[in-house]
Design a protein around this motif. Structure first.
Motif, PDB file in Angstrom:
ATOM      1  N   UNK A 111      -6.828  -9.330   4.045  1.00 51.80           N
ATOM      2  CA  UNK A 111      -7.024  -9.260   2.599  1.00 51.80           C
ATOM      3  C   UNK A 111      -6.662  -7.870   2.053  1.00 51.80           C
ATOM      4  N   UNK A 112      -7.113  -6.830   2.759  1.00 51.15           N
ATOM      5  CA  UNK A 112      -6.741  -5.458   2.387  1.00 51.15           C
ATOM      6  C   UNK A 112      -5.228  -5.288   2.393  1.00 51.15           C
ATOM      7  N   UNK A 113      -4.604  -5.833   3.439  1.00 52.34           N
ATOM      8  CA  UNK A 113      -3.155  -5.682   3.587  1.00 52.34           C
ATOM      9  C   UNK A 113      -2.427  -6.417   2.465  1.00 52.34           C
ATOM     10  N   UNK A 114      -2.890  -7.617   2.154  1.00 50.17           N
ATOM     11  CA  UNK A 114      -2.261  -8.374   1.064  1.00 50.17           C
ATOM     12  C   UNK A 114      -2.341  -7.561  -0.226  1.00 50.17           C
ATOM     13  N   UNK A 115      -3.491  -6.951  -0.466  1.00 54.44           N
ATOM     14  CA  UNK A 115      -3.662  -6.095  -1.636  1.00 54.44           C
ATOM     15  C   UNK A 115      -2.677  -4.927  -1.643  1.00 54.44           C
ATOM     16  N   UNK A 116      -2.526  -4.292  -0.490  1.00 51.86           N
ATOM     17  CA  UNK A 116      -1.615  -3.143  -0.376  1.00 51.86           C
ATOM     18  C   UNK A 116      -0.171  -3.559  -0.640  1.00 51.86           C
ATOM     19  N   UNK A 117       0.231  -4.698  -0.056  1.00 56.57           N
ATOM     20  CA  UNK A 117       1.617  -5.151  -0.211  1.00 56.57           C
ATOM     21  C   UNK A 117       1.930  -5.417  -1.683  1.00 56.57           C
ATOM     22  N   UNK A 118       0.945  -6.010  -2.384  1.00 58.77           N
ATOM     23  CA  UNK A 118       1.151  -6.301  -3.805  1.00 58.77           C
ATOM     24  C   UNK A 118       1.116  -5.029  -4.646  1.00 58.77           C
ATOM     25  N   UNK A 119       0.090  -4.193  -4.434  1.00 61.95           N
ATOM     26  CA  UNK A 119      -0.061  -3.034  -5.319  1.00 61.95           C
ATOM     27  C   UNK A 119       1.061  -2.018  -5.114  1.00 61.95           C
ATOM     28  N   UNK A 120       1.563  -1.905  -3.876  1.00 60.61           N
ATOM     29  CA  UNK A 120       2.642  -0.941  -3.622  1.00 60.61           C
ATOM     30  C   UNK A 120       4.023  -1.578  -3.683  1.00 60.61           C
ATOM     31  N   UNK A 121       4.066  -2.882  -3.943  1.00 61.41           N
ATOM     32  CA  UNK A 121       5.338  -3.612  -4.033  1.00 61.41           C
ATOM     33  C   UNK A 121       6.229  -3.388  -2.819  1.00 61.41           C
ATOM     34  N   UNK A 122       5.643  -3.577  -1.631  1.00 59.45           N
ATOM     35  CA  UNK A 122       6.424  -3.453  -0.408  1.00 59.45           C
ATOM     36  C   UNK A 122       6.373  -4.764   0.365  1.00 59.45           C
ATOM     37  N   UNK A 123       7.338  -4.934   1.267  1.00 59.06           N
ATOM     38  CA  UNK A 123       7.437  -6.194   2.008  1.00 59.06           C
ATOM     39  C   UNK A 123       6.674  -6.173   3.324  1.00 59.06           C
ATOM     40  N   UNK A 124       6.543  -4.980   3.912  1.00 56.82           N
ATOM     41  CA  UNK A 124       5.895  -4.933   5.219  1.00 56.82           C
ATOM     42  C   UNK A 124       5.353  -3.558   5.560  1.00 56.82           C
ATOM     43  N   UNK A 125       4.482  -3.524   6.541  1.00 51.43           N
ATOM     44  CA  UNK A 125       3.804  -2.303   6.969  1.00 51.43           C
ATOM     45  C   UNK A 125       3.837  -2.196   8.488  1.00 51.43           C
ATOM     46  N   UNK A 126       3.932  -0.978   9.012  1.00 46.55           N
ATOM     47  CA  UNK A 126       3.721  -0.829  10.450  1.00 46.55           C
ATOM     48  C   UNK A 126       2.215  -0.805  10.759  1.00 46.55           C
TER      49      UNK A 126
END
Lengths: 158, 158
Positions: A111-126
């Motif tokens: 859930x945190x990650x989904x939030x980060x992907x949306x708020x920072x407008x990025x496709x993926x994270x390491x």
């Protein structure tokens, strides 16, 4: 006396219980294998790796295997539109460089990650693990595909 | 007599109730605006539209505005690696053409769409409406970004 009708009253609503279960969905349960390239790769090498590995995000590591940057399909498409020779263009020129890379850990909730992907407008994270020198080893990859799989997973639970 | 302790026994578990709520999340509640390009566009035009509109999927329409194909960032990156002149290369050559385009309707559930995106390994779908001639008008766009937003949404519900 507590009513006994096959359930148990905990004082929590169904959605509270569900939200607790959502928060228990961790990155480590859904992450993919990371694809890394060395920092001396060319943009051309990076595009080849992206197609060979069929991923949308590559992580760039130094000679010790530590995270130094990230590059997306969008970054590579932008670079390929230029007039430069892609085999001569170093990936370091176009990648997003540490410390500007958004990272996460295996224990973070989806859930945190989904939030980060949306708020920072990025496709993926390491998915990273800090070593004793404060540098990052890349141990996984989380993208909107993994979030979509998590969404399917909760829908499939009975 | 039915026990009265501030809740109501329906014979359904919390997760059944939740799943019903999940199924009520429809495409129309989460879809984005579609970005379409005419079929006489070049690959170069398409890449420009993708960056200008900041989307990962474009829909190709004929002179009547009906859906004839779809093109992804990956398709464009592949094309840009070739030796061709991108301004002379028609989008029709590289797009996925109807009837091979996976579509959805505004009334589909987000859960169905998430399943389709995963099982077909695609990034996005056009939301379509069939006209009287059996052709499709494009009325929306659903991608893994919208699924990620739906995931955030259910996590934010209390």
């Amino acid at each position: 006396a507590r009513p006994r009708v096959g359930y148990y009253y905990t004082g929590k609503t169904g959605s509270q219980l569900f939200q607790e279960r959502l928060l228990k969905m961790k990155v480590k349960d859904f992450q993919s294998i990371p694809v890394v390239i060395p920092e001396n790769s060319s943009v051309y090498d990076a595009i080849c790796s992206m197609f060979l590995e069929d991923v949308g995000t590559l992580f760039v590591v130094n000679e010790n295997g530590k995270l130094i940057g990230i590059v997306s399909r969008k970054d590579l498409l932008r670079a390929s539109m230029g007039k430069q020779d892609l085999e001569a263009l170093p990936i370091g020129i176009i990648m997003t460089r540490m410390p500007n890379v958004t990272t996460c850990t295996a224990e973070d909730s989806m859930l945190e990650i989904a939030n980060k992907l949306i708020s920072k407008q990025i496709d993926g994270l390491p998915v990273v693990k800090k070593d004793d020198n404060g540098e990052y080893d890349v141990i996984g990859r989380i993208t909107k595909t993994n979030i979509t799989k998590a969404f399917v997973y909760i829908g499939a639970e009975e």
